[in-house]
Design a protein around this motif. Structure first.
Motif, short mmCIF file in Angstrom:
data_model
loop_
_atom_site.label_atom_id
_atom_site.label_comp_id
_atom_site.label_asym_id
_atom_site.label_seq_id
_atom_site.Cartn_x
_atom_site.Cartn_y
_atom_site.Cartn_z
N GLY A 164 73.69 -22.60 26.83
CA GLY A 164 72.55 -22.81 28.03
C GLY A 164 71.46 -21.68 28.23
N ARG A 165 70.87 -21.35 29.21
CA ARG A 165 70.00 -20.77 29.47
C ARG A 165 69.97 -19.80 30.58
N LEU A 166 69.73 -18.37 30.55
CA LEU A 166 69.97 -17.68 31.53
C LEU A 166 68.44 -16.62 31.72
N THR A 167 68.00 -16.73 32.87
CA THR A 167 66.80 -16.06 33.14
C THR A 167 67.31 -14.55 33.89
N LEU A 168 66.76 -13.57 33.24
CA LEU A 168 66.98 -12.12 34.17
C LEU A 168 65.75 -11.66 34.78
N GLN A 169 65.73 -11.61 35.93
CA GLN A 169 64.69 -11.26 36.61
C GLN A 169 64.61 -9.78 36.98
N PHE A 170 63.46 -9.14 36.82
CA PHE A 170 63.28 -7.89 37.23
C PHE A 170 62.03 -7.96 38.24
N ARG A 171 61.79 -6.99 38.85
CA ARG A 171 61.05 -6.81 40.05
C ARG A 171 59.46 -7.01 39.45
N ASP A 172 59.06 -6.96 38.31
CA ASP A 172 57.71 -7.25 37.76
C ASP A 172 57.80 -8.22 36.76
N HIS A 173 58.98 -8.84 36.03
CA HIS A 173 58.77 -9.85 35.18
C HIS A 173 60.14 -10.48 34.90
N ASP A 174 59.87 -11.48 34.33
CA ASP A 174 61.42 -12.34 33.94
C ASP A 174 61.57 -12.40 32.29
N VAL A 175 62.83 -12.36 31.96
CA VAL A 175 63.11 -12.44 30.61
C VAL A 175 63.99 -13.69 30.52
N VAL A 176 63.75 -14.82 29.69
CA VAL A 176 64.31 -15.85 29.58
C VAL A 176 65.33 -15.93 28.33
N LEU A 177 66.47 -16.00 28.18
CA LEU A 177 67.59 -15.90 27.29
C LEU A 177 68.09 -17.27 27.12
N ASP A 178 67.85 -17.68 25.84
CA ASP A 178 68.54 -19.09 25.43
C ASP A 178 69.80 -18.75 24.61
N ALA A 179 70.69 -19.70 24.35
CA ALA A 179 71.81 -19.61 23.41
C ALA A 179 71.58 -18.63 22.21
N GLY A 180 72.49 -17.62 22.07
CA GLY A 180 72.24 -16.89 20.88
C GLY A 180 71.37 -15.73 21.18
N GLU A 181 70.77 -15.43 21.96
CA GLU A 181 69.79 -14.38 22.35
C GLU A 181 70.80 -13.33 23.58
N MET A 182 70.44 -12.29 23.28
CA MET A 182 70.85 -11.24 24.33
C MET A 182 69.81 -10.11 24.52
N LEU A 183 70.09 -9.37 25.52
CA LEU A 183 69.35 -8.31 26.05
C LEU A 183 70.17 -7.21 26.55
N VAL A 184 69.63 -5.97 26.59
CA VAL A 184 70.45 -4.84 27.37
C VAL A 184 69.48 -4.52 28.50
N VAL A 185 70.09 -4.54 29.51
CA VAL A 185 69.32 -3.92 30.92
C VAL A 185 69.65 -2.42 31.04
N PRO A 186 68.70 -1.46 30.78
CA PRO A 186 68.92 0.11 31.00
C PRO A 186 69.33 0.37 32.33
N ALA A 187 70.19 1.33 32.26
CA ALA A 187 70.60 1.92 33.58
C ALA A 187 69.51 2.21 34.51
#
Length: 109
Positions: free
Chosen positions: A55-78
């Protein structure tokens, strides 16, 4: 030692919830089925990894979005405020320290 199928674990995970599949040192590895949006939150001293299996997951931040598709990852810093949004069901692996407290879906917060 036990072999783990991420696809099988995700298929049986609770909807909008996470199931812990294994611990690695002091890290928890969880899998879940996300749909909808989660509450805005941050983790003061803990990074959090999001890895989309299906599937697809959007990680929203106060100033932008990052869209992750299958096979993608992102680390959200502390300390970075964020929330996850899935318009259709997404299977996601989350890796974080055992001390991390995760928020409920926004409609439950």
């Amino acid at each position: 030692m036990q072999k783990i199928s991420l696809a099988a674990a995700a298929a049986t995970a609770p909807r909008n919830g996470l199931a812990e599949i294994v611990r690695l040192n002091d890290q928890r590895i969880k899998v879940g089925r996300f749909e909808g949006r989660f509450a805005w939150h941050s983790h003061e001293s803990e990074d959090e990894l999001f890895w989309v299996l299906r599937g697809r997951l959007t990680l929203q931040f106060r100033d932008h979005d990052v869209v992750l598709d299958a096979g993608e990852m992102l680390v959200v810093p502390a300390g970075i405020e964020h929330r996850s949004v899935a318009t259709e069901e997404a299977h996601v692996v989350i890796i974080h320290p055992a001390t991390t407290v995760l928020p409920p879906p926004a409609d439950e917060a």
